[in-house]
Design a protein around this motif. Structure first.
Motif, PDB file in Angstrom:
ATOM      1  N   ARG A   1       9.182   3.862  -6.865  1.00 36.52           N
ATOM      2  CA  ARG A   1       7.737   4.501  -6.374  1.00 36.52           C
ATOM      3  C   ARG A   1       6.739   3.123  -5.987  1.00 36.52           C
ATOM      4  NH1 ARG A   1       4.077   9.114  -7.673  1.00 36.52           N
ATOM      5  NH2 ARG A   1       6.195  10.098  -8.559  1.00 36.52           N
ATOM      6  N   ALA A   2       6.941   2.410  -7.059  1.00 36.95           N
ATOM      7  CA  ALA A   2       5.879   1.119  -6.894  1.00 36.95           C
ATOM      8  C   ALA A   2       6.400   0.356  -5.791  1.00 36.95           C
ATOM      9  CB  ALA A   2       6.182   0.100  -8.090  1.00 36.95           C
ATOM     10  N   ASP A   3       7.702   0.224  -5.720  1.00 37.16           N
ATOM     11  CA  ASP A   3       8.283  -0.635  -4.460  1.00 37.16           C
ATOM     12  C   ASP A   3       7.746   0.043  -3.040  1.00 37.16           C
ATOM     13  OD1 ASP A   3       9.477  -2.442  -2.923  1.00 37.16           O
ATOM     14  OD2 ASP A   3      11.518  -1.465  -3.424  1.00 37.16           O
ATOM     15  N   PHE A   4       7.710   1.464  -3.076  1.00 39.18           N
ATOM     16  CA  PHE A   4       7.262   1.999  -2.012  1.00 39.18           C
ATOM     17  C   PHE A   4       6.150   1.830  -1.621  1.00 39.18           C
ATOM     18  CE2 PHE A   4       5.550   5.894   0.024  1.00 39.18           C
ATOM     19  CZ  PHE A   4       5.974   5.796   1.251  1.00 39.18           C
TER      20      PHE A   4
ATOM     21  N   THR B   1      11.822  11.625  -3.248  1.00 39.10           N
ATOM     22  CA  THR B   1      11.584  11.565  -1.809  1.00 39.10           C
ATOM     23  C   THR B   1      10.459  12.061  -1.115  1.00 39.10           C
ATOM     24  OG1 THR B   1      13.109  13.542  -1.556  1.00 39.10           O
ATOM     25  CG2 THR B   1      14.225  11.351  -1.645  1.00 39.10           C
ATOM     26  N   GLU B   2       9.733  13.118  -1.938  1.00 40.56           N
ATOM     27  CA  GLU B   2       8.443  13.659  -1.448  1.00 40.56           C
ATOM     28  C   GLU B   2       7.427  12.700  -1.063  1.00 40.56           C
ATOM     29  OE1 GLU B   2       9.837  14.253  -4.411  1.00 40.56           O
ATOM     30  OE2 GLU B   2       8.276  14.057  -5.751  1.00 40.56           O
ATOM     31  N   LEU B   3       7.484  11.371  -1.714  1.00 44.49           N
ATOM     32  CA  LEU B   3       6.727  10.386  -1.426  1.00 44.49           C
ATOM     33  C   LEU B   3       6.773   9.691   0.006  1.00 44.49           C
ATOM     34  CD1 LEU B   3       6.971   7.934  -4.530  1.00 44.49           C
ATOM     35  CD2 LEU B   3       4.963   9.681  -3.997  1.00 44.49           C
ATOM     36  N   LEU B   4       7.957   9.925   0.533  1.00 43.53           N
ATOM     37  CA  LEU B   4       8.230   9.385   1.830  1.00 43.53           C
ATOM     38  C   LEU B   4       7.534   9.954   2.912  1.00 43.53           C
ATOM     39  CD1 LEU B   4      12.087   8.688   1.129  1.00 43.53           C
ATOM     40  CD2 LEU B   4      10.172   7.091   1.002  1.00 43.53           C
ATOM     41  N   PRO B   5       7.164   9.373   4.122  1.00 43.52           N
ATOM     42  CA  PRO B   5       6.756  10.036   5.124  1.00 43.52           C
ATOM     43  C   PRO B   5       7.448  10.993   5.708  1.00 43.52           C
ATOM     44  CG  PRO B   5       6.361   7.615   5.484  1.00 43.52           C
ATOM     45  CD  PRO B   5       7.391   7.939   4.094  1.00 43.52           C
TER      46      PRO B   5
ATOM     47  N   PHE C   1      14.161   4.439  12.602  1.00 44.64           N
ATOM     48  CA  PHE C   1      13.972   3.617  11.312  1.00 44.64           C
ATOM     49  C   PHE C   1      14.413   4.827  10.168  1.00 44.64           C
ATOM     50  CE2 PHE C   1      10.871   3.669   7.866  1.00 44.64           C
ATOM     51  CZ  PHE C   1      10.985   2.384   7.531  1.00 44.64           C
ATOM     52  N   PHE C   2      14.555   4.070   9.125  1.00 40.72           N
ATOM     53  CA  PHE C   2      15.317   4.901   7.943  1.00 40.72           C
ATOM     54  C   PHE C   2      14.619   4.240   6.605  1.00 40.72           C
ATOM     55  CE2 PHE C   2      18.843   7.187  10.042  1.00 40.72           C
ATOM     56  CZ  PHE C   2      19.027   6.528  11.234  1.00 40.72           C
ATOM     57  N   TRP C   3      14.408   5.193   5.516  1.00 40.86           N
ATOM     58  CA  TRP C   3      14.242   4.929   4.085  1.00 40.86           C
ATOM     59  C   TRP C   3      15.713   4.813   3.561  1.00 40.86           C
ATOM     60  CZ3 TRP C   3       9.579   2.563   3.400  1.00 40.86           C
ATOM     61  CH2 TRP C   3       8.521   3.078   4.276  1.00 40.86           C
ATOM     62  N   ALA C   4      15.764   4.028   2.634  1.00 36.58           N
ATOM     63  CA  ALA C   4      17.036   4.105   1.777  1.00 36.58           C
ATOM     64  C   ALA C   4      16.483   4.022   0.469  1.00 36.58           C
ATOM     65  CB  ALA C   4      18.102   2.836   2.133  1.00 36.58           C
ATOM     66  N   VAL C   5      17.137   4.950  -0.362  1.00 35.14           N
ATOM     67  CA  VAL C   5      16.571   5.217  -1.811  1.00 35.14           C
ATOM     68  C   VAL C   5      17.799   5.553  -2.633  1.00 35.14           C
ATOM     69  CG1 VAL C   5      14.071   5.566  -1.347  1.00 35.14           C
ATOM     70  CG2 VAL C   5      15.741   7.546  -1.460  1.00 35.14           C
TER      71      VAL C   5
ATOM     72  N   GLY D   1      16.530  -3.102  -4.867  1.00 36.29           N
ATOM     73  CA  GLY D   1      16.610  -2.959  -3.419  1.00 36.29           C
ATOM     74  C   GLY D   1      18.055  -3.597  -2.950  1.00 36.29           C
ATOM     75  N   GLN D   2      18.276  -4.877  -3.131  1.00 33.51           N
ATOM     76  CA  GLN D   2      19.240  -5.686  -2.684  1.00 33.51           C
ATOM     77  C   GLN D   2      20.777  -4.670  -2.860  1.00 33.51           C
ATOM     78  OE1 GLN D   2      17.278  -6.777  -4.833  1.00 33.51           O
ATOM     79  NE2 GLN D   2      16.513  -8.941  -4.191  1.00 33.51           N
TER      80      GLN D   2
END
Lengths: 143, 143
Positions: free
Chosen positions: B53-56, B82-86, B72-76, B3-4
């Motif tokens: 996935r686990a981090d999410f 990405t289908e996991l993300l809201p 708000f954004f997710w960064a991956v 993530g960093q």
């Protein structure tokens, strides 16, 4: 004592009072203040650090700083001839390690719109410098 | 990708758009956002960086971040499912060097009082970290 060392002592002292500080802040075009402090209640303090009589007398634009802070202070070392400084300004005696406020600058509160704008500029400035230090690969826009 | 590293790429990208950024910002007790960006008009964007996935799935409090930003954004990274993300959240694809915004987060404007408070906290946080890096002798109060 060089102004940058005085600024370091001033910053340490202000930090010990809960202020966040940045050095060489540009509140407006053509103005650069030595230390800008942001207090817990949103107070903005400007401190100009003067290393010598010549350093003081060559600064023709200090009164322009008054428009960008709630309180204004001079910071000098203990050998400085303080009688040169304008009566009634705030006065800080500093060295490279710490500082002490001898006289509070009189309070002239900023208008809310200017305070808001200045705090946002302070935030931007501090974050960009921090990012440039943490990530040398970044291209920071200073506009 | 950790993530960093994603955060570094995100920060570079946001900086290229004129945002000031800080990492690991605490807008409120118990909340820590990976990246907080402050735009030229005072916009506040939060980016959460998810390495896997686990981090999410272990992050139960992300919706609390929505109350502290305009977008708000997710960064991956590009391998993330990405289908996991809201649905409907902002989406950024990042690596350690740069990032790209694939989908803007919907805008929900902060109330003026919260924006003001959060920008002041951003300013304080950035300036204190900067001072701690520049002057290892300082005792910074993180209160």
């Amino acid at each position: 004592m060089p102004g940058q060392l005085l600024a370091r002592g001033v910053c340490r002292h202000l930090a010990s009072h809960g202020f966040a500080v940045i050095e060489e802040f540009v509140p407006d075009r053509g103005l650069r203040v030595d230390v800008m402090g942001l207090g817990p209640k949103g107070e903005l303090w400007v401190v100009e650090c003067k290393s010598s009589r010549a350093d003081f007398t060559s600064d023709a634009k200090w009164d322009g700083y008054l428009d960008w802070c709630d309180r204004f202070f001079w910071a000098v070392d203990e050998g400085f001839p303080t009688e040169l400084l304008p009566q009634g300004s705030g006065l800080i005696i500093a060295d490279g390690y710490d500082a002490e406020i001898l006289r509070m600058g009189p309070e002239t509160k900023l208008a809310p719109a200017r305070r808001k704008k200045t705090i946002q500029k302070f935030a931007t400035h501090a974050a960009r410098r921090l990012q440039a230090l943490r990530d040398p690969g970044v291209r920071v826009s200073w506009a």
